[in-house]
Design an enzyme around this catalytic site. Structure first.
Site, mmCIF file in Angstrom:
data_model
loop_
_atom_site.group_PDB
_atom_site.id
_atom_site.type_symbol
_atom_site.label_atom_id
_atom_site.label_comp_id
_atom_site.label_asym_id
_atom_site.label_seq_id
_atom_site.Cartn_x
_atom_site.Cartn_y
_atom_site.Cartn_z
ATOM 1 N N SER A 21 23.357 40.040 -44.581
ATOM 2 C CA SER A 21 22.162 39.330 -45.015
ATOM 3 C C SER A 21 21.090 40.323 -45.489
ATOM 4 C CB SER A 21 21.670 38.413 -43.892
ATOM 5 O OG SER A 21 20.699 37.502 -44.349
ATOM 6 N N HIS A 76 26.166 30.852 -42.867
ATOM 7 C CA HIS A 76 25.563 32.194 -42.888
ATOM 8 C C HIS A 76 26.012 32.937 -41.637
ATOM 9 C CE1 HIS A 76 22.826 35.070 -44.612
ATOM 10 N NE2 HIS A 76 22.102 35.149 -43.509
ATOM 11 N N ASP A 96 27.047 28.727 -47.350
ATOM 12 C CA ASP A 96 25.880 29.426 -46.798
ATOM 13 C C ASP A 96 24.595 28.710 -47.213
ATOM 14 O OD1 ASP A 96 23.842 31.231 -46.125
ATOM 15 O OD2 ASP A 96 25.112 32.972 -46.503
#
Length: 223
Positions: A121, A204, A173
């Site tokens: 991320s 995610h 996601d």
């Protein structure tokens, strides 16, 4: 060595006298412990002596979270514009911090071409940026569920197209949309990078097949 702050880190060595390193960057609001537990799941061979370095990002107020202070690699103004509202000065500062970590590994006897930069991320966004801008070839970049926070930095300072990239994303996601991951992949391919791209049916997060694929990439690059 860079004059940037030397971050506190969690470190795990898979064998004595490591001759390779993986610097793994956590996501927004997490810390260096977040991915430390997956090292055994990578299934690296016993003879591969790797130092895993999991740094803690600095604490800072995050605009899109009403100024709440948390560990972060840079500020984000709006989640719904995550790729266009990154704090470019903060991205640059974090890149300098990662260069300091790479330099410390060099001082410990690990050359840059035996170092992999990995991140999830927001940490993956810094892995992308620091890795592609590093003046020396790295062993590889692992970019998970992420995007390019400031493509203009990479376009302007590009020097490292020989570093191979493993990138992966969840197809469902809701935080960093798949389209952002695909845009990063397409941009880096356009700039001349060799990038392996995989998706999994997840949100995610990471999943075991992805972790095993990362382990394979690490073996290929460091074995």
């Amino acid at each position: 060595m860079s004059t940037a702050e030397l971050l506190q880190c969690v470190e795990i060595e898979t064998a004595d006298q490591p001759n390779a390193s993986v610097i793994w960057l956590h996501g927004l609001g997490a810390d260096g412990n977040d991915f430390a537990g997956i090292v055994p799941d990578l299934q690296l061979p016993a003879q591969l002596a790797v130092r895993f370095v999991f740094p803690h990002a600095p604490n800072m107020p995050i605009s899109c979270n009403n100024g709440y202070v948390m560990r972060a690699w840079y500020d984000i103004l709006h989640f719904d514009q995550i790729s266009r509202q990154a704090d470019v000065a903060g991205v640059k500062a974090s890149v300098d911090m990662i260069r300091t970590l790479i330099a410390r590994e060099n001082q410990r006897g690990v050359p840059s071409n035996r170092i992999i930069l990995a991140g999830f991320s927001q940490g993956g966004a810094i892995a992308y940026t620091a890795g592609t801008l590093h003046p020396e070839k790295l062993a590889g970049i692992v970019a998970l569920s992420t995007y390019l926070p400031a493509p203009e930095l990479i376009q302007a300072g590009l020097s490292n197209q020989d570093t191979p990239i493993f990138a992966a994303h969840g197809s469902a996601d809701p935080v960093v949309g798949l389209s952002l991951g695909e845009a990063a992949k397409d941009k880096l391919s356009e700039l001349g990078f060799t990038i392996s791209w995989q998706t999994w049916p997840m949100q995610h997060s990471v999943c075991m097949p992805e972790i095993q694929a990362i382990g394979q990439f690490i073996r290929q690059r460091l074995g």
